[in-house]
Write an enzyme that holds these catalytic residues in place. Sequence first.
Site, PDB file in Angstrom:
ATOM      1  N   CYS A  64      11.477 -38.803  18.178  1.00  0.00           N
ATOM      2  CA  CYS A  64      12.131 -39.261  19.401  1.00  0.00           C
ATOM      3  C   CYS A  64      13.185 -38.227  19.739  1.00  0.00           C
ATOM      4  O   CYS A  64      14.179 -38.071  19.024  1.00  0.00           O
ATOM      5  CB  CYS A  64      12.775 -40.631  19.191  1.00  0.00           C
ATOM      6  N   GLU A  86       8.433 -39.184  25.696  1.00  0.00           N
ATOM      7  CA  GLU A  86       7.572 -38.365  24.840  1.00  0.00           C
ATOM      8  C   GLU A  86       6.662 -37.544  25.748  1.00  0.00           C
ATOM      9  O   GLU A  86       6.463 -37.882  26.918  1.00  0.00           O
ATOM     10  CB  GLU A  86       6.732 -39.225  23.891  1.00  0.00           C
TER      11      GLU A  86
END
Length: 232
Positions: free
Chosen positions: A2, A102
């Site tokens: 992340c 992402e």
Amino acid sequence: MCGRYSLSKSKIELEERFQAEMLSDFKPRYNVAPTQLVPVITSGSPNGFSFFYWGITPEFGKNKPVSQKLINAKAETVDQKVSFKSSFQKRRCLVPADGFYEWKKLGKKTKIPYRFTLRDEELFSMAGIWEEYESVNGETQHTFLILTTNPNPIVSDVHDRMPVILSKELEKKWLDGYTSIDELKELLKPLSGDQMLSYSVSPLVNSVQNDTPAVMRKTSPMDQHGNYTLFG
């Protein structure tokens, strides 16, 4: 991993959701990146937001520059790694967010950014651990990292890891100093995919310099590069 997230809600919304006091000059963030100073909630100060740097320096590597810091730790091994074991046991935190980003790889050079949120696009918390260390200037710094786990079906189409998202009911348990290691490990599961949604966003998010609502705007993958055969 992340590597970016958003915290676009207002000061009032954050205070109501987490029952904690926020700095009066807080401004929403749309493209939070590593090394930046952002709000977290620790077990030691659960009634107020603390501001820590995203990127943790392990105890064995003090005084490392920001560029060498870590930003994530795998939930599966966080209690075993020498660099994270102490923080996992004693220094846990909540990392407030309302979305994370992402990038989906298409070929060798193309990456399409996606934003992931809860279905109601409300605030949530990611499981974090924090550390205190002395900087090269002799100043005490507080830093944190985000724990990641295997992706649910929503995230797996884009990336092979996702942050550990804690339900509101489990947040107190995560911060509680009396929660056992086994109980803590049970919390580190992927959030169910039916509680989340995702959509492609503007490539503006690629640059950390862009921290405006525009980076969260839904953008068709085919529009990002002017290539209508991209997903054809």
